[in-house]
Write a protein that holds these residues in place. Structure first.
Motif, PDB file in Angstrom:
ATOM      1  N   PRO A 106       0.801  -1.229   0.000  1.00  0.00           N
ATOM      2  CA  PRO A 106       0.000   0.000   0.000  1.00  0.00           C
ATOM      3  C   PRO A 106       0.829   1.271   0.000  1.00  0.00           C
ATOM      4  O   PRO A 106       0.451   2.255  -0.647  1.00  0.00           O
ATOM      5  N   ASP A 107       1.954   1.280   0.738  1.00  0.00           N
ATOM      6  CA  ASP A 107       2.741   2.514   0.785  1.00  0.00           C
ATOM      7  C   ASP A 107       3.372   2.826  -0.567  1.00  0.00           C
ATOM      8  O   ASP A 107       3.470   3.997  -0.969  1.00  0.00           O
ATOM      9  N   ILE A 108       3.784   1.792  -1.312  1.00  0.00           N
ATOM     10  CA  ILE A 108       4.337   2.016  -2.649  1.00  0.00           C
ATOM     11  C   ILE A 108       3.240   2.501  -3.603  1.00  0.00           C
ATOM     12  O   ILE A 108       3.459   3.417  -4.400  1.00  0.00           O
ATOM     13  N   HIS A 109       2.080   1.898  -3.509  1.00  0.00           N
ATOM     14  CA  HIS A 109       0.950   2.326  -4.334  1.00  0.00           C
ATOM     15  C   HIS A 109       0.615   3.791  -4.064  1.00  0.00           C
ATOM     16  O   HIS A 109       0.350   4.567  -4.998  1.00  0.00           O
ATOM     17  N   HIS A 110       0.645   4.197  -2.805  1.00  0.00           N
ATOM     18  CA  HIS A 110       0.353   5.581  -2.431  1.00  0.00           C
ATOM     19  C   HIS A 110       1.385   6.531  -3.044  1.00  0.00           C
ATOM     20  O   HIS A 110       1.035   7.605  -3.556  1.00  0.00           O
ATOM     21  N   LYS A 111       2.648   6.136  -3.011  1.00  0.00           N
ATOM     22  CA  LYS A 111       3.703   6.986  -3.573  1.00  0.00           C
ATOM     23  C   LYS A 111       3.569   7.096  -5.094  1.00  0.00           C
ATOM     24  O   LYS A 111       3.797   8.169  -5.666  1.00  0.00           O
ATOM     25  N   LEU A 112       3.210   6.001  -5.752  1.00  0.00           N
ATOM     26  CA  LEU A 112       3.003   6.047  -7.193  1.00  0.00           C
ATOM     27  C   LEU A 112       1.877   7.000  -7.558  1.00  0.00           C
ATOM     28  O   LEU A 112       1.966   7.749  -8.535  1.00  0.00           O
ATOM     29  N   GLN A 113       0.808   6.988  -6.773  1.00  0.00           N
ATOM     30  CA  GLN A 113      -0.298   7.910  -7.016  1.00  0.00           C
ATOM     31  C   GLN A 113       0.159   9.361  -6.867  1.00  0.00           C
ATOM     32  O   GLN A 113      -0.262  10.244  -7.616  1.00  0.00           O
ATOM     33  N   GLY A 114       1.036   9.607  -5.898  1.00  0.00           N
ATOM     34  CA  GLY A 114       1.569  10.952  -5.729  1.00  0.00           C
ATOM     35  C   GLY A 114       2.386  11.398  -6.927  1.00  0.00           C
ATOM     36  O   GLY A 114       2.302  12.554  -7.364  1.00  0.00           O
ATOM     37  N   ILE A 115       3.178  10.480  -7.496  1.00  0.00           N
ATOM     38  CA  ILE A 115       3.970  10.809  -8.685  1.00  0.00           C
ATOM     39  C   ILE A 115       3.058  11.107  -9.868  1.00  0.00           C
ATOM     40  O   ILE A 115       3.282  12.059 -10.625  1.00  0.00           O
ATOM     41  N   ILE A 116       2.003  10.304 -10.031  1.00  0.00           N
ATOM     42  CA  ILE A 116       1.050  10.544 -11.119  1.00  0.00           C
ATOM     43  C   ILE A 116       0.398  11.917 -10.962  1.00  0.00           C
ATOM     44  O   ILE A 116       0.240  12.669 -11.928  1.00  0.00           O
ATOM     45  N   GLN A 117       0.038  12.264  -9.742  1.00  0.00           N
ATOM     46  CA  GLN A 117      -0.609  13.555  -9.491  1.00  0.00           C
ATOM     47  C   GLN A 117       0.318  14.713  -9.866  1.00  0.00           C
ATOM     48  O   GLN A 117      -0.104  15.682 -10.506  1.00  0.00           O
ATOM     49  N   GLN A 118       1.580  14.613  -9.469  1.00  0.00           N
ATOM     50  CA  GLN A 118       2.522  15.681  -9.785  1.00  0.00           C
ATOM     51  C   GLN A 118       2.795  15.769 -11.285  1.00  0.00           C
ATOM     52  O   GLN A 118       2.896  16.863 -11.844  1.00  0.00           O
ATOM     53  N   SER A 119       2.901  14.621 -11.943  1.00  0.00           N
ATOM     54  CA  SER A 119       3.145  14.643 -13.388  1.00  0.00           C
ATOM     55  C   SER A 119       1.941  15.199 -14.137  1.00  0.00           C
ATOM     56  O   SER A 119       2.088  15.911 -15.133  1.00  0.00           O
ATOM     57  N   GLU A 120       0.737  14.899 -13.633  1.00  0.00           N
ATOM     58  CA  GLU A 120      -0.480  15.444 -14.240  1.00  0.00           C
ATOM     59  C   GLU A 120      -0.498  16.969 -14.136  1.00  0.00           C
ATOM     60  O   GLU A 120      -0.833  17.670 -15.094  1.00  0.00           O
ATOM     61  N   GLY A 121      -0.118  17.474 -12.967  1.00  0.00           N
ATOM     62  CA  GLY A 121      -0.071  18.921 -12.787  1.00  0.00           C
ATOM     63  C   GLY A 121       0.954  19.577 -13.691  1.00  0.00           C
ATOM     64  O   GLY A 121       0.711  20.651 -14.259  1.00  0.00           O
ATOM     65  N   LEU A 122       2.118  18.932 -13.844  1.00  0.00           N
ATOM     66  CA  LEU A 122       3.165  19.493 -14.699  1.00  0.00           C
ATOM     67  C   LEU A 122       2.722  19.511 -16.158  1.00  0.00           C
ATOM     68  O   LEU A 122       2.937  20.502 -16.871  1.00  0.00           O
ATOM     69  N   LEU A 123       2.094  18.437 -16.619  1.00  0.00           N
ATOM     70  CA  LEU A 123       1.597  18.406 -17.994  1.00  0.00           C
ATOM     71  C   LEU A 123       0.571  19.512 -18.230  1.00  0.00           C
ATOM     72  O   LEU A 123       0.554  20.150 -19.286  1.00  0.00           O
ATOM     73  N   LEU A 124      -0.279  19.741 -17.245  1.00  0.00           N
ATOM     74  CA  LEU A 124      -1.293  20.782 -17.377  1.00  0.00           C
ATOM     75  C   LEU A 124      -0.643  22.163 -17.457  1.00  0.00           C
ATOM     76  O   LEU A 124      -1.051  23.011 -18.263  1.00  0.00           O
ATOM     77  N   HIS A 125       0.382  22.403 -16.643  1.00  0.00           N
ATOM     78  CA  HIS A 125       1.110  23.677 -16.714  1.00  0.00           C
ATOM     79  C   HIS A 125       1.730  23.869 -18.096  1.00  0.00           C
ATOM     80  O   HIS A 125       1.709  24.976 -18.656  1.00  0.00           O
ATOM     81  N   LEU A 126       2.292  22.804 -18.655  1.00  0.00           N
ATOM     82  CA  LEU A 126       2.898  22.898 -19.983  1.00  0.00           C
ATOM     83  C   LEU A 126       1.847  23.265 -21.031  1.00  0.00           C
ATOM     84  O   LEU A 126       2.087  24.121 -21.892  1.00  0.00           O
ATOM     85  N   HIS A 127       0.691  22.627 -20.969  1.00  0.00           N
ATOM     86  CA  HIS A 127      -0.381  22.949 -21.915  1.00  0.00           C
ATOM     87  C   HIS A 127      -0.856  24.387 -21.732  1.00  0.00           C
ATOM     88  O   HIS A 127      -1.159  25.078 -22.716  1.00  0.00           O
ATOM     89  N   ASN A 128      -0.927  24.865 -20.497  1.00  0.00           N
ATOM     90  CA  ASN A 128      -1.349  26.243 -20.255  1.00  0.00           C
ATOM     91  C   ASN A 128      -0.389  27.240 -20.883  1.00  0.00           C
ATOM     92  O   ASN A 128      -0.809  28.223 -21.510  1.00  0.00           O
ATOM     93  N   VAL A 129       0.909  26.995 -20.701  1.00  0.00           N
ATOM     94  CA  VAL A 129       1.917  27.891 -21.281  1.00  0.00           C
ATOM     95  C   VAL A 129       1.823  27.875 -22.804  1.00  0.00           C
ATOM     96  O   VAL A 129       1.890  28.922 -23.469  1.00  0.00           O
ATOM     97  N   LEU A 130       1.639  26.687 -23.369  1.00  0.00           N
ATOM     98  CA  LEU A 130       1.552  26.576 -24.821  1.00  0.00           C
ATOM     99  C   LEU A 130       0.290  27.249 -25.351  1.00  0.00           C
ATOM    100  O   LEU A 130       0.333  27.967 -26.362  1.00  0.00           O
ATOM    101  N   ASP A 131      -0.838  27.047 -24.684  1.00  0.00           N
ATOM    102  CA  ASP A 131      -2.082  27.701 -25.111  1.00  0.00           C
ATOM    103  C   ASP A 131      -1.964  29.217 -25.032  1.00  0.00           C
ATOM    104  O   ASP A 131      -2.439  29.931 -25.923  1.00  0.00           O
TER     105      ASP A 131
END
Length: 262
Positions: free
Chosen positions: A54-79
């Motif tokens: 469970p602790d590894i699964h929780h950390k993976l979810q945190g990485i996905i969340q941060q990568s999702e936010g970064l991708l969104l920032h990139l799209h915002n800058v490009l738009d």
């Protein structure tokens, strides 16, 4: 007089060329960052299919969340870059609002669960399709969901629903949360560029400005209702597809998709 006008024209063209070159450069940088970042996310999602502690699964979810936010920032800058250079191309087509919302739920459901937030999508009434550029609407809703997740505490709720507009010429999509809400002062400047509000330590301050830009480019409207400590509700009103026999305000042939650049 003629010479001064010619000089102003030359300077204006140079500025347009500079903005276009910056947009091309940003597009290249965003693409170069986006490709490996997407690969990282896909790899992590594949790992989630494995039996992990469970602790590894929780950390993976945190990485996905941060990568999702970064991708969104990139799209915002490009738009933003494309909009300011007049090269933001939109291709509106009829899209069922329920389809857009269900895809949003699929994309953000795991992140909401990871944060202990209940993401709710009530059953939608029978609604006409909306005439929008689908990728740009996806980014608008993604920005609103990321903001809502950042503002909503564990145990809170985010509700996404679609309703018929007041005059039947629009469909309204609402993203409402039970977060901290916004003061009247923050609401006054909410959609301004580089404006940070409820989660002041995160983000670029571009998200809601981009939301407003993209919604209006799709001939829609966006507004927000909130009070401190009572959450916030963001409303999108988007043009409904006019179909024969659909009732008042919707008669006539379907609107043909067209490409527009702003």
């Amino acid at each position: 007089m003629t010479r001064a006008l010619g000089e102003k024209t030359r300077l204006l063209q140079e500025e347009r060329d500079r903005v276009a070159a910056n947009a091309d450069f940003l597009s290249m940088i965003v693409h170069d960052i986006k490709a490996p970042l997407t690969g990282v996310r896909l790899t992590i999602e594949a790992l989630e299919d494995e039996t992990l502690p469970p602790d590894i699964h929780h950390k993976l979810q945190g990485i996905i969340q941060q990568s999702e936010g970064l991708l969104l920032h990139l799209h915002n800058v490009l738009d933003l870059s494309r909009f300011e250079s007049g090269r933001l191309a939109l291709r509106p087509e009829p899209v069922p609002p329920a389809f857009i919302i269900q895809r949003l739920l699929h994309h953000f459901g795991a992140l909401a669960q990871h944060q202990g937030v209940n993401l709710v999508v009530p059953p939608s009434p029978d609604l006409p399709s909306i005439m929008v550029d689908e990728p740009s609407l996806d980014r608008v809703l993604a920005n609103l969901l990321v903001n809502a997740l950042a503002a909503t505490p564990q145990g809170g709720e985010i509700k996404v629903k679609a309703l018929p507009g007041a005059d039947r010429r629009e469909v309204e999509i609402i993203v409402a949360d039970t977060g901290c809400g916004l003061s009247p002062e923050d609401q006054e400047h909410l959609f301004e560029k580089y404006r940070l509000s409820r989660h002041k330590n995160n983000g670029s301050g571009l998200g809601l400005y981009i939301c407003k830009t993209l919604v209006e480019a799709n001939h829609g409207r966006i507004w927000m209702e909130s009070a401190p400590g009572q959450g916030a509700a963001f409303h999108l009103a988007l043009p409904a597809v006019r179909e024969a026999g659909a009732g008042p305000g919707l008669e006539g042939p379907p609107v043909a998709p067209e490409t527009s650049t702003i």
